[in-house]
Design a protein around this motif. Structure first.
Motif: not given
Length: 115
Positions: A1-15, A22-29
């Motif tokens: 499993m791998s993870m990618r972190l994304r940050y958007e300054p317009t939503d500054p409190y969250v990552v 192994d599934s077709d769709e990634p899971v986002e938290w």
């Protein structure tokens, strides 16, 4: 499993953490930026999301435990990668200045549209 972190300054409190399994769709938290930073210094979170670092015990990893009705996952993440990511977010939006990066008129319009 791998993870990618994304940050958007317009939503500054969250990552946004996207997990590729192994599934077709990634899971986002959605994680609080402060929660992720607190997890570097010790144990943080409760319930569905818990984060802790093992650096004090000589390990260079931090652990993220995620739980939902679909199951649970324990992820091991390299501390230097998370530290660099958080430093980059801090350069974009310094801690304590987050509210100045939110378009409150748009947020209010979204809230009123949902009611």
């Amino acid at each position: 499993m791998s993870m990618r972190l994304r940050y958007e300054p317009t939503d500054p409190y969250v990552v946004r953490a996207c997990f590729f399994t192994d599934s077709d769709e990634p899971v986002e938290w959605i994680l609080g930026r402060d929660l992720l930073a607190d997890g570097l210094r010790g144990s943080a979170g409760e319930g569905d999301i818990r984060i802790w670092s093992a650096v004090g015990r000589g390990d260079r990893s931090m652990y993220i435990a995620l739980g939902s009705s679909a199951g649970t996952a324990l992820l091991e993440v390299p501390v230097p990668d998370v530290m660099t990511f958080l430093e980059d977010t801090e350069a974009l939006v310094p801690q304590g200045t987050e509210s100045g990066h939110i378009d409150w008129d748009v947020e209010l319009a979204n809230l009123l549209a949902d009611s």
